[in-house]
Every structure is written in C-alpha cells, then in structure tokens.
Design an enzyme around this catalytic site. Sequence first.
Site, PDB file in Angstrom:
ATOM      1  N   CYS A 112       0.809  -1.224   0.000  1.00 33.39           N
ATOM      2  CA  CYS A 112       0.000   0.000   0.000  1.00 33.39           C
ATOM      3  C   CYS A 112       0.842   1.274   0.000  1.00 33.39           C
ATOM      4  CB  CYS A 112      -0.959  -0.001   1.193  1.00 33.39           C
ATOM      5  SG  CYS A 112      -2.131  -1.382   1.180  1.00 33.39           S
ATOM      6  N   HIS A 254      -3.388   7.138   2.395  1.00 31.17           N
ATOM      7  CA  HIS A 254      -3.769   5.840   1.855  1.00 31.17           C
ATOM      8  C   HIS A 254      -5.198   5.523   2.275  1.00 31.17           C
ATOM      9  CE1 HIS A 254      -4.039   1.717   0.846  1.00 31.17           C
ATOM     10  NE2 HIS A 254      -3.944   1.280   2.085  1.00 31.17           N
ATOM     11  N   ASN A 284     -10.164  -0.250  -0.363  1.00 31.59           N
ATOM     12  CA  ASN A 284      -8.709  -0.162  -0.263  1.00 31.59           C
ATOM     13  C   ASN A 284      -8.122  -0.733  -1.551  1.00 31.59           C
ATOM     14  OD1 ASN A 284      -5.973  -0.513   0.259  1.00 31.59           O
ATOM     15  ND2 ASN A 284      -6.281  -1.225   2.352  1.00 31.59           N
TER      16      ASN A 284
END
Length: 333
Positions: A112, A254, A284
């Site tokens: 990520c 993020h 996500n």
Amino acid sequence: MSRAAVLTGIGAMVPPREVGNDAFAERLATSDEWIRTRTGIRKRHMVDPGTSTSDLAVEAGQRALKSAGRDQVDLVVLATATPDYPLPGTAPDVASRLGLDHVPAFDVAAVCAGFVYALATAAGTIGAGLTDRVLVIGAEAFSTILDPTDRGTAILFGDGAGAVVLERGPADAPGALLGFDLGSDGSMADLIMIPGGGSRQRSGGAPPDADRAWFTMQGREVFGQAATRMAESTRTLLKTIDWPVESVDRFVGHQANVRILHAVSDLIGLPRERAVVHLDQVGNTSAASIPLALAHAAATGQLLPGHRVAMSAFGGGLAWGSAALVWPDVVPG
C-alpha cells in the site's frame, strides 16, 4: 533541487463491475451498515475473470499520458502487490503495450506504500539527470489474492489503477515534488503478508500450499501502526519542507479506512475535513489508492490548483512514506 520532478498529468481507472457491501452480507455474516460504520466503505470495483493488473495499468497509463499531452517517457515505474506473474515483472509488458518500446521499466513492491515509493524513485532519476519524463503507475487486482471466506480482508479491498506523469522542471513550479519521507520495519512483516508461495516456503521442498496463498492481515495491530507511522512520517516531511501543518490544504492518505484517515488528521493537528476520502467508492486499492484519490479529488473540485497537498501511505513490509507538492493545473485523463 534546481532539477525537480513535476507532476504534469494524471489518469485513473477502475473496473466496471461494482460490488456493494450487500454482496458480502449472507456469505460473511455481515451487513452494509457494519462495513460502512467500521470502515467507511460503501462499494468497491473488482476485475472480471481474465482481467489482470497490467490491463488496469495500461488504461491508467494511457489516461495519464493524455492528460500530460505526451506519448513518450524515459522510464515506467509500476507499484503493485499483484503482478501478473511472480516473474517477470509486469512493468515491461505495460510499457510495451503503451507503445513505449525499449524504455526501462520495473516494478516496485511496497504494497500500500508502493505509489509513494515509486514516486520517490522516479523523482530520484529525474533529479540525478537519468531521465526527463517518467510514468508512475499504481495498479492492483487485489481481489485476486483475497480469501473469499475471510471477513477481515474480503470486505476491504478493491481493484483499480492510477498513474501520473512526472517531468523535469524547476523546483518552484506548481506540481514539483518538494520532498519525501520513507521508512520501514521488517520486524513486523507478519502483520501484512501472503505466507506461502515464496522462496522461504518453497525452499523446504514442499509444493505450494493453497491455504497459505491468500493475503493475510492482522487488522487491529495494523490500524494502530498505520495511524502512528503515517502521522509521524507526515510531521517529519512537513518539518523538512517547512510547511506549517495549518498551511496544508489537502491531506491525501492511503485509503484503507476512514477512521485511520481521521486518526492521522487528529494526530498531526489537521481538520478532518481537509482529508480527501475516496475509499467509500473504491475500497482499499493498495498501491492504486493515492493516485485514484488524487484524480477523483481533482475531477470533483476538492483539489484545486495552488492547494498544498500532503500524501502519506502505509503498507506491508512494514513500509510507509509521505510526499508533498503544490497541486498544478492538470485535468485528469
């Protein structure tokens, strides 16, 4: 830096198939309300059978090149945790399909945090005089590595890709990347990982175990680490570039969980309303998260030319990183 990396184009894409929270209700004994209240996610997009990370990356790359008014670059850097194959890397195939024949191209694997790492890498090549233009892509087909029976991960992730074009320019130009802060802690690698399929498991002589081929995450521990590390990294970066916290117009973190975004905002002393939230629509998306959020915010007027933007991400490794720029006048492709 007199020779800086300047963002001149941005593009984004998500697969057409939308998957709402209700799709998980019966199978995982959950509900739309439970998912929304704990994560902020309302829906995500997932690839259809036969669609891979490279397909998403090519489309996002084309759109970023169009946004920048370019058809050629000197380098392609692809951030992904879901490459088309364990080897070779996916970036060379993406570059070839974009018509960027024979340019160097490679993958960055920081899960990520991958897009921020890829940005820093690309900016470094420009600053060193190795390149003048770089296409940076974050792309994931994350749904392909999720255990469909694991409620702790199956509801969280989606697929997509975002890309930016960086070009050599002056450090005071709008869009110039002004600084970075990067870090890692491998002692906690087990918090986010796919335990099977790599050399550690294969070196024992046993065939790959299908049960160990899924993505795993220790959610409670990851939540605390993510908020703390992103906040620390953002504070360090702002101090380095001499930006007071209150001068930051938009925080693009993020997009993992809206509560993490709020926690980071609180820890650095930034009003929550300045944090861009896009995860409600896409979930996500790992390395694609930040460029997708940037493109969405620019397209919807949340992000305007002249805004001071701080970005921060956290992912497996553990790895984290932050970057900052003054947003330029670009139209997402």
